[in-house]
Design a protein around this motif. Sequence first.
Motif, PDB file in Angstrom:
ATOM      1  N   GLN A  81       0.812  -1.212   0.000  1.00 40.86           N
ATOM      2  CA  GLN A  81       0.000   0.000   0.000  1.00 40.86           C
ATOM      3  C   GLN A  81       0.847   1.265   0.000  1.00 40.86           C
ATOM      4  O   GLN A  81       0.352   2.350   0.259  1.00 40.86           O
ATOM      5  N   GLY A  82       2.157   1.116  -0.256  1.00 40.75           N
ATOM      6  CA  GLY A  82       3.009   2.282  -0.453  1.00 40.75           C
ATOM      7  C   GLY A  82       3.957   2.642   0.667  1.00 40.75           C
ATOM      8  O   GLY A  82       4.670   3.646   0.565  1.00 40.75           O
ATOM      9  N   ALA A  83       4.017   1.869   1.716  1.00 39.74           N
ATOM     10  CA  ALA A  83       4.937   2.185   2.817  1.00 39.74           C
ATOM     11  C   ALA A  83       6.383   1.980   2.374  1.00 39.74           C
ATOM     12  O   ALA A  83       6.697   1.003   1.698  1.00 39.74           O
ATOM     13  N   ARG A  84       7.228   2.904   2.778  1.00 41.04           N
ATOM     14  CA  ARG A  84       8.658   2.808   2.494  1.00 41.04           C
ATOM     15  C   ARG A  84       9.480   2.592   3.752  1.00 41.04           C
ATOM     16  O   ARG A  84      10.637   2.228   3.685  1.00 41.04           O
ATOM     17  N   GLN A  85       8.870   2.864   4.909  1.00 48.65           N
ATOM     18  CA  GLN A  85       9.532   2.623   6.183  1.00 48.65           C
ATOM     19  C   GLN A  85       8.501   2.264   7.239  1.00 48.65           C
ATOM     20  O   GLN A  85       7.311   2.475   7.051  1.00 48.65           O
ATOM     21  N   ALA A  86       9.019   1.706   8.328  1.00 48.85           N
ATOM     22  CA  ALA A  86       8.147   1.314   9.436  1.00 48.85           C
ATOM     23  C   ALA A  86       8.819   1.732  10.739  1.00 48.85           C
ATOM     24  O   ALA A  86      10.048   1.731  10.849  1.00 48.85           O
ATOM     25  N   THR A  87       7.996   2.073  11.716  1.00 53.17           N
ATOM     26  CA  THR A  87       8.504   2.474  13.017  1.00 53.17           C
ATOM     27  C   THR A  87       7.580   1.948  14.103  1.00 53.17           C
ATOM     28  O   THR A  87       6.422   1.610  13.849  1.00 53.17           O
ATOM     29  N   LEU A  88       8.106   1.882  15.313  1.00 52.87           N
ATOM     30  CA  LEU A  88       7.327   1.444  16.465  1.00 52.87           C
ATOM     31  C   LEU A  88       8.066   1.814  17.735  1.00 52.87           C
ATOM     32  O   LEU A  88       9.246   2.169  17.698  1.00 52.87           O
ATOM     33  N   GLU A  89       7.356   1.740  18.850  1.00 53.39           N
ATOM     34  CA  GLU A  89       7.966   1.856  20.164  1.00 53.39           C
ATOM     35  C   GLU A  89       7.843   0.514  20.861  1.00 53.39           C
ATOM     36  O   GLU A  89       6.825  -0.152  20.746  1.00 53.39           O
ATOM     37  N   VAL A  90       8.887   0.137  21.595  1.00 54.68           N
ATOM     38  CA  VAL A  90       8.889  -1.125  22.331  1.00 54.68           C
ATOM     39  C   VAL A  90       9.538  -0.873  23.684  1.00 54.68           C
ATOM     40  O   VAL A  90      10.477  -0.077  23.795  1.00 54.68           O
ATOM     41  N   ALA A  91       9.014  -1.540  24.702  1.00 57.02           N
ATOM     42  CA  ALA A  91       9.583  -1.381  26.042  1.00 57.02           C
ATOM     43  C   ALA A  91      11.065  -1.748  26.018  1.00 57.02           C
ATOM     44  O   ALA A  91      11.450  -2.782  25.461  1.00 57.02           O
ATOM     45  N   ALA A  92      11.880  -0.912  26.610  1.00 53.02           N
ATOM     46  CA  ALA A  92      13.334  -1.096  26.597  1.00 53.02           C
ATOM     47  C   ALA A  92      13.753  -2.400  27.248  1.00 53.02           C
ATOM     48  O   ALA A  92      14.818  -2.937  26.925  1.00 53.02           O
ATOM     49  N   ASP A  93      12.919  -2.943  28.140  1.00 52.09           N
ATOM     50  CA  ASP A  93      13.271  -4.198  28.825  1.00 52.09           C
ATOM     51  C   ASP A  93      12.594  -5.428  28.214  1.00 52.09           C
ATOM     52  O   ASP A  93      12.686  -6.515  28.757  1.00 52.09           O
ATOM     53  N   ASN A  94      11.959  -5.282  27.055  1.00 51.88           N
ATOM     54  CA  ASN A  94      11.271  -6.399  26.405  1.00 51.88           C
ATOM     55  C   ASN A  94      12.240  -7.101  25.448  1.00 51.88           C
ATOM     56  O   ASN A  94      12.230  -6.879  24.233  1.00 51.88           O
ATOM     57  N   ALA A  95      13.079  -7.966  26.006  1.00 52.70           N
ATOM     58  CA  ALA A  95      14.133  -8.625  25.238  1.00 52.70           C
ATOM     59  C   ALA A  95      13.579  -9.461  24.088  1.00 52.70           C
ATOM     60  O   ALA A  95      14.155  -9.481  22.992  1.00 52.70           O
ATOM     61  N   ALA A  96      12.466 -10.162  24.306  1.00 46.20           N
ATOM     62  CA  ALA A  96      11.899 -11.006  23.252  1.00 46.20           C
ATOM     63  C   ALA A  96      11.446 -10.162  22.068  1.00 46.20           C
ATOM     64  O   ALA A  96      11.724 -10.501  20.907  1.00 46.20           O
ATOM     65  N   ALA A  97      10.763  -9.067  22.334  1.00 42.79           N
ATOM     66  CA  ALA A  97      10.298  -8.200  21.248  1.00 42.79           C
ATOM     67  C   ALA A  97      11.479  -7.543  20.529  1.00 42.79           C
ATOM     68  O   ALA A  97      11.499  -7.459  19.301  1.00 42.79           O
ATOM     69  N   LEU A  98      12.468  -7.102  21.283  1.00 41.44           N
ATOM     70  CA  LEU A  98      13.646  -6.490  20.663  1.00 41.44           C
ATOM     71  C   LEU A  98      14.360  -7.481  19.752  1.00 41.44           C
ATOM     72  O   LEU A  98      14.814  -7.114  18.662  1.00 41.44           O
ATOM     73  N   ALA A  99      14.439  -8.737  20.169  1.00 43.32           N
ATOM     74  CA  ALA A  99      15.066  -9.763  19.329  1.00 43.32           C
ATOM     75  C   ALA A  99      14.250  -9.993  18.062  1.00 43.32           C
ATOM     76  O   ALA A  99      14.817 -10.142  16.966  1.00 43.32           O
ATOM     77  N   LEU A 100      12.928 -10.018  18.181  1.00 40.67           N
ATOM     78  CA  LEU A 100      12.053 -10.189  17.025  1.00 40.67           C
ATOM     79  C   LEU A 100      12.269  -9.049  16.029  1.00 40.67           C
ATOM     80  O   LEU A 100      12.471  -9.287  14.836  1.00 40.67           O
ATOM     81  N   TYR A 101      12.238  -7.819  16.508  1.00 40.50           N
ATOM     82  CA  TYR A 101      12.389  -6.672  15.617  1.00 40.50           C
ATOM     83  C   TYR A 101      13.779  -6.634  14.990  1.00 40.50           C
ATOM     84  O   TYR A 101      13.929  -6.349  13.800  1.00 40.50           O
ATOM     85  N   ALA A 102      14.809  -6.960  15.756  1.00 43.32           N
ATOM     86  CA  ALA A 102      16.171  -6.996  15.216  1.00 43.32           C
ATOM     87  C   ALA A 102      16.287  -8.051  14.122  1.00 43.32           C
ATOM     88  O   ALA A 102      16.927  -7.819  13.085  1.00 43.32           O
ATOM     89  N   ALA A 103      15.648  -9.193  14.310  1.00 39.45           N
ATOM     90  CA  ALA A 103      15.690 -10.265  13.311  1.00 39.45           C
ATOM     91  C   ALA A 103      15.059  -9.830  11.997  1.00 39.45           C
ATOM     92  O   ALA A 103      15.427 -10.331  10.927  1.00 39.45           O
ATOM     93  N   GLU A 104      14.131  -8.893  12.063  1.00 37.08           N
ATOM     94  CA  GLU A 104      13.478  -8.388  10.845  1.00 37.08           C
ATOM     95  C   GLU A 104      14.167  -7.145  10.295  1.00 37.08           C
ATOM     96  O   GLU A 104      13.713  -6.582   9.305  1.00 37.08           O
ATOM     97  N   GLY A 105      15.259  -6.710  10.942  1.00 35.62           N
ATOM     98  CA  GLY A 105      16.045  -5.599  10.412  1.00 35.62           C
ATOM     99  C   GLY A 105      15.813  -4.251  11.064  1.00 35.62           C
ATOM    100  O   GLY A 105      16.409  -3.251  10.653  1.00 35.62           O
ATOM    101  N   PHE A 106      14.960  -4.181  12.083  1.00 38.28           N
ATOM    102  CA  PHE A 106      14.735  -2.915  12.782  1.00 38.28           C
ATOM    103  C   PHE A 106      15.981  -2.521  13.568  1.00 38.28           C
ATOM    104  O   PHE A 106      16.696  -3.386  14.083  1.00 38.28           O
ATOM    105  N   THR A 107      16.224  -1.230  13.658  1.00 36.91           N
ATOM    106  CA  THR A 107      17.304  -0.712  14.482  1.00 36.91           C
ATOM    107  C   THR A 107      16.739   0.317  15.456  1.00 36.91           C
ATOM    108  O   THR A 107      15.709   0.953  15.188  1.00 36.91           O
TER     109      THR A 107
END
Length: 131
Positions: A81-107
């Motif tokens: 639908q035209g998105a060129r980037q994605a963003t989100l906020e995640v709890a700094a202590d949520n290690a599982a979510a941070l690992a998921l996002y890192a695996a998909e290329g989020f920084t």
Amino acid sequence: MALDRRALDGFWSEAQWQRELTEPGRLCVGLVNGAELLGFACGWLVIDELHITALAVDPQHRQFGCGGRLLRALLQQAHQQGARQATLEVAADNAAALALYAAEGFTTTGRRSRYYSDGRDALIQWLELPS
């Protein structure tokens, strides 16, 4: 609402869910098994940016790749639908979510101090989608 309570401790009210599921520009994908909702990923498409608003998997179905499948499906739908980037906020202590996002290329591109009602900080995650 039941999955929201199980997976996110009641993150949103019924009215907030109604908006998320019906307003233009909102994207939501679900992972189902028969009639059972196992997880969901939601976001808001603003011009060419997807702001991911929620991603949750039923606690009994975590660690099986469901979160990654949901995230990739949401990113694909947004890209179509035209998105060129994605963003989100995640709890700094949520290690599982941070690992998921890192695996998909989020920084991590920033921090929001005391972002959550319990005082925890959020990390701002960013991803450039392939053209």
